[in-house]
Design an enzyme around this catalytic site. Sequence first.
Site, short mmCIF file in Angstrom:
data_model
loop_
_atom_site.label_atom_id
_atom_site.label_comp_id
_atom_site.label_asym_id
_atom_site.label_seq_id
_atom_site.Cartn_x
_atom_site.Cartn_y
_atom_site.Cartn_z
CG HIS A 8 -2.89 4.42 1.72
ND1 HIS A 8 -4.22 4.30 1.37
CD2 HIS A 8 -2.72 3.10 2.48
CE1 HIS A 8 -4.93 3.32 1.67
NE2 HIS A 8 -3.89 2.55 2.32
CG HIS A 46 -5.85 -4.68 -1.16
ND1 HIS A 46 -4.67 -3.65 -1.14
CD2 HIS A 46 -6.60 -4.14 -0.16
CE1 HIS A 46 -4.77 -3.00 0.08
NE2 HIS A 46 -6.02 -3.03 0.49
CG ASP A 85 -5.82 0.06 -0.04
OD1 ASP A 85 -6.57 0.16 -0.71
OD2 ASP A 85 -5.79 -0.10 1.17
CG ASN A 87 -9.62 -1.62 1.11
OD1 ASN A 87 -8.43 -1.77 1.03
ND2 ASN A 87 -10.14 -0.65 2.21
CG HIS A 88 -8.29 3.03 0.82
ND1 HIS A 88 -9.07 3.77 1.49
CD2 HIS A 88 -7.93 2.06 1.63
CE1 HIS A 88 -8.97 3.66 2.61
NE2 HIS A 88 -8.29 2.48 2.82
CG ASP A 132 -1.78 -1.42 1.41
OD1 ASP A 132 -1.15 -2.13 1.07
OD2 ASP A 132 -2.90 -1.31 1.99
#
Length: 442
Positions: A119, A295, A155, A190-191, A117
């Site tokens: 982000h 993920h 993500d 999921n993001h 991830d």
Amino acid sequence: MCGLDALTRNTQYKNRDEFEGLSDKAETKKMAPVPLGCSLPPQTLYLRTQQQPHKFSDAVCCCASTASTPQQGLSKSRSNNTESTVVAGVSLKPIVVNGNPPTSVSAPGRRIIAVGDLHGDLDKARYALQMAGILSSDGQDLWVGGQTVLVQLGDILDRGEDEIAILSLLKSLNIQAKANGGAVFQVNGNHETMNVEGDFRYVDSGGFDECADFLEHLEICDHNWEEAFVGWAGVSKRWKEDRKVQQNSWGPWNLVKRQKGVIARSVLLRPGGPLASELARHAVVLKVNDWIFCHGGLLPHHVEYGIERINREVSYWMEGLGTEDDYPHIPFIATRGYDSVVWSRLYSRDTSDLEDYQINQIESILRETLQAVGAKAMVVGHTPQVTGVNCDFNCSIWRIDVGMSSGVLDSRPEVLEIQEGRARAIRSKRDVHSELQVVDYT
């Protein structure tokens, strides 16, 4: 100027553009494409093989140079109309991609780097890629990984202010990698699915600003999406600096700016929006050689439903392709619920509070899943690992989300390297005295 949840509940079980736009003129005008022998027609993924016991050894590794792929001696040879690449006298077969979006990849002899991830933290993303020996450190964002295959586990969105810039960087690296016999793949997390749904709860304020800036950049580029998108990583810093100079402390004006950013994000990421369509190019579950990448986690009922079907349904939804009632339905099995592909934490949660029989159940589920898809191990992100990249269940599961983004744990970057039947964690260059576990799958 325009340039190219808390841990899951206590779980108990009692053809788009060829190889992601290789044919796009906007991409190929800067670099002549090199055929990879890619094949997109769907093929059956579910193979059954016997897992072999793993061998363990320890090695002291310290820096990116130990992970770099040699660039010397690179040449091409053709035999029977099939192009192969020769490195240091060794001929490698072409990369073959199956599925649209990609579901399985055959990349014989390639070194694989997996990154968790990100982000929205572009600086940490670049550092991780440089540490892995696939991104130049001169600020030019050049691919130096040769024939390496990079897999990013989703993500990228939320919690940071350089989300589109990271997506842009990976797209640019993919173009460059393909010209050198390598490849870059992404899987959605999921993001990504939350944002396509319009769930912006975890968006950083700078993330909204970046969306507004990018739409202006797109307009300057005469709405040439490929040129604007691929070039954004190289110009986004200047846009951000200009924006901060122009910041106004007057509350009502900031509210107007925020509304503009929300609208821009909605335009880009709604199903069928241009950025959602970019995400639609990527899988939710990807098999590279005999490794599974996703993920959250792949479970037996996902395999039974069909991996290629899951990837296709999520892709169609992100592209806004209508169903019988002309509304793109959200693929629940992949994107919703604690046991969906992008949300599951079964394999990555802390097991210290579980009984032995529960841990055995998790291992059994993992073993059943891997056998069903003919894989030796699975790599997941999603759940930050405070101890860094690690493996469990005889190293049949690797957890590589280390929370490196400044919006999560702000931890040092770490990546996973898979090469010649061996897997190991590569940590920060500063971590020169760490003893890294190497797992031998041969």
